[in-house]
Design a protein around this motif. Structure first.
Motif, mmCIF file in Angstrom:
data_model
loop_
_atom_site.group_PDB
_atom_site.id
_atom_site.type_symbol
_atom_site.label_atom_id
_atom_site.label_comp_id
_atom_site.label_asym_id
_atom_site.label_seq_id
_atom_site.Cartn_x
_atom_site.Cartn_y
_atom_site.Cartn_z
ATOM 1 N N ASN A 149 0.858 -1.179 0.000
ATOM 2 C CA ASN A 149 0.000 0.000 0.000
ATOM 3 C C ASN A 149 0.897 1.232 0.000
ATOM 4 O O ASN A 149 2.073 1.161 0.381
ATOM 5 N N THR A 150 0.376 2.366 -0.433
ATOM 6 C CA THR A 150 1.231 3.535 -0.579
ATOM 7 C C THR A 150 1.586 4.201 0.742
ATOM 8 O O THR A 150 2.195 5.273 0.754
ATOM 9 N N CYS A 151 1.256 3.557 1.838
ATOM 10 C CA CYS A 151 1.772 3.971 3.142
ATOM 11 C C CYS A 151 3.022 3.163 3.495
ATOM 12 O O CYS A 151 3.666 3.414 4.518
ATOM 13 N N GLY A 152 3.372 2.173 2.663
ATOM 14 C CA GLY A 152 4.515 1.305 2.930
ATOM 15 C C GLY A 152 4.132 0.029 3.656
ATOM 16 O O GLY A 152 4.993 -0.832 3.897
ATOM 17 N N CYS A 153 2.862 -0.127 3.992
ATOM 18 C CA CYS A 153 2.425 -1.296 4.758
ATOM 19 C C CYS A 153 2.020 -2.431 3.822
ATOM 20 O O CYS A 153 1.831 -2.243 2.629
ATOM 21 N N ASP A 296 12.521 13.900 2.293
ATOM 22 C CA ASP A 296 12.928 13.491 3.640
ATOM 23 C C ASP A 296 11.834 12.661 4.329
ATOM 24 O O ASP A 296 11.467 12.909 5.477
ATOM 25 N N ASN A 297 11.307 11.681 3.591
ATOM 26 C CA ASN A 297 10.216 10.861 4.106
ATOM 27 C C ASN A 297 10.392 9.439 3.574
ATOM 28 O O ASN A 297 9.809 9.073 2.561
ATOM 29 N N PRO A 298 11.194 8.618 4.233
ATOM 30 C CA PRO A 298 11.491 7.284 3.710
ATOM 31 C C PRO A 298 10.250 6.426 3.551
ATOM 32 O O PRO A 298 9.345 6.459 4.382
ATOM 33 N N PHE A 299 10.214 5.630 2.472
ATOM 34 C CA PHE A 299 9.114 4.711 2.212
ATOM 35 C C PHE A 299 9.438 3.414 2.956
ATOM 36 O O PHE A 299 9.724 2.369 2.345
ATOM 37 N N TYR A 300 9.395 3.502 4.293
ATOM 38 C CA TYR A 300 9.816 2.350 5.094
ATOM 39 C C TYR A 300 8.760 1.258 5.092
ATOM 40 O O TYR A 300 7.555 1.516 4.991
ATOM 41 N N LEU A 303 7.786 -1.588 10.644
ATOM 42 C CA LEU A 303 7.312 -0.667 11.676
ATOM 43 C C LEU A 303 8.365 -0.374 12.746
ATOM 44 O O LEU A 303 8.235 0.607 13.471
ATOM 45 N N LYS A 304 9.371 -1.222 12.847
ATOM 46 C CA LYS A 304 10.387 -1.011 13.873
ATOM 47 C C LYS A 304 11.187 0.254 13.550
ATOM 48 O O LYS A 304 11.782 0.347 12.473
ATOM 49 N N PRO A 305 11.209 1.216 14.451
ATOM 50 C CA PRO A 305 11.852 2.497 14.150
ATOM 51 C C PRO A 305 13.309 2.376 13.740
ATOM 52 O O PRO A 305 13.789 3.134 12.894
ATOM 53 N N TRP A 306 14.022 1.410 14.313
ATOM 54 C CA TRP A 306 15.438 1.258 14.002
ATOM 55 C C TRP A 306 15.674 0.678 12.603
ATOM 56 O O TRP A 306 16.803 0.644 12.132
ATOM 57 N N ASN A 307 14.599 0.230 11.945
ATOM 58 C CA ASN A 307 14.720 -0.291 10.575
ATOM 59 C C ASN A 307 14.238 0.708 9.526
ATOM 60 O O ASN A 307 14.110 0.356 8.348
ATOM 61 N N ARG A 308 13.994 1.929 9.938
ATOM 62 C CA ARG A 308 13.365 2.908 9.046
ATOM 63 C C ARG A 308 14.175 3.139 7.773
ATOM 64 O O ARG A 308 13.630 3.155 6.668
ATOM 65 N N THR A 309 15.471 3.277 7.916
ATOM 66 C CA THR A 309 16.323 3.517 6.750
ATOM 67 C C THR A 309 16.594 2.236 5.984
ATOM 68 O O THR A 309 16.514 2.198 4.758
#
Length: 327
Positions: A149-153, A296-300, A303-309
């Motif tokens: 989905n275009t939220c990255g989920c 400046d909005n990664p398409f992560y 959900l784990k914050p430390w995996n965002r990049t």
């Protein structure tokens, strides 16, 4: 303390049910498919997926195109017009130690996910969408189909029969992929048909990818079970120049805390239930698939914050490595 634990368990149960529930498919004699208009010599047209939707009678289940208007309060309002469908595309190259690849990126949008308590609709909100990425090798053969989905989920990566076996993740199994309650195929065969075409089945109301399949393209146009809507392929850059009273505006916020998110797409329930877990107040809001240096909005996709990049789908080589793929 015991009460807090109970509350936490209830919240997790609510989130799980909201992510994985199934809306039933309504009976329809004819299903609606959105098919890209033909364009000779275009790679992105050759591989453009067909989006099969259900329950066409409800406008929010129709593919539309983002539009803008001035509302009664004199403010800009972005919405998705279901009377003007569009498929947006982008071509993006990337490379790894093994070779060079081309991503054909497609995205479609729907007016909304309707609000519902039973079943609980975690993702209810406006201007929602789906993104599909077809990864080609240097011979322009499809290796992977990635959907989200275009939220990255709800991200899923499905290999094709062209993918070398040594590129699969270590724990790969030849069995259906469980994506929050949806079952997707573990492989797609592009090689057996004269005109292989990817069909993306979209679950009504929640707009989840519920199935992927490869069919002969001609079979769709000659089948009485499908109503084909010829849909223009539009450059993804067009989403940043939507017409509004003789001027243009962007589908995305271009400044402030929501920079890079789709305007009007904030999801109340996801913010309420998932923002603390994800460390993202705008979790679940749809977003741009584009240059991080600009937005400046990664398409992560984790959900784990430390995996965002590391899980950012824009950096596709790093994204594949993060999820265990070995291209």
């Amino acid at each position: 303390m015991r009460n807090l634990v109970r509350i936490f368990i209830v919240v997790l149960a609510v989130i799980a049910s909201g992510c994985a529930h199934h809306w039933s498919l309504p009976p329809e004699e004819v299903h609606t498919v959105y098919t890209a208009n033909h364009e000779e010599g275009s790679l992105h047209n050759r591989y453009a997926p067909v989006f099969l939707t259900y329950d066409y009678r409800n406008y929010y289940n129709r593919v539309g195109s983002p539009a803008a208007r001035i509302n009664n309060e004199g403010k800009e309002q972005i919405y998705v017009d279901p009377e003007k469908p569009a498929i947006y595309y982008m071509e993006k190259e990337f490379s790894t130690e093994k070779g060079k690849y081309t991503n054909l990126v497609y995205r479609v949008h729907f007016p909304k996910v309707p609000f519902s308590i039973i079943p609980f609709n975690l993702t209810s909100g406006s201007n929602v969408g789906i993104i599909v990425v077809i990864t080609l090798d240097e011979k322009n053969r499809p290796l992977l189909v990635t959907s989200a989905n275009t939220c990255g989920c709800y991200m899923a990566i499905v290999p094709t029969t062209y993918l070398p076996p040594d590129a699969l993740p270590e724990d790969w199994k030849d069995e259906p992929l469980d994506v929050y309650g949806e079952e997707l195929p573990w492989i797609l065969d592009y090689g057996e048909l004269r005109n292989p075409t990817l069909i993306v089945h979209v679950r009504p109301s929640v707009h989840r990818v519920m199935d992927l399949e490869i069919v002969n393209g001609e079979s769709l146009s000659h089948s009485q079970g499908f109503r084909s809507i010829q849909t223009p392929l539009m450059p993804a850059d067009d989403l940043e120049s939507i017409q509004l009273n003789g001027k243009t505006t962007s589908f995305y916020y271009d400044y402030g805390p929501q920079k890079g998110h789709v305007k009007g797409s904030m999801k109340f329930w996801e913010t309420l239930l998932l923002s603390v877990i994800s460390w993202d107040f705008f979790v679940g809001a749809d977003k741009v698939y584009g240059d991080n240096e600009k937005y400046d909005n990664p398409f992560y996709t984790s959900l784990k914050p430390w995996n965002r990049t590391a899980s950012d789908m824009w950096n596709f080589a790093g994204f594949l490595e993060f999820w265990g793929w070995k291209l």
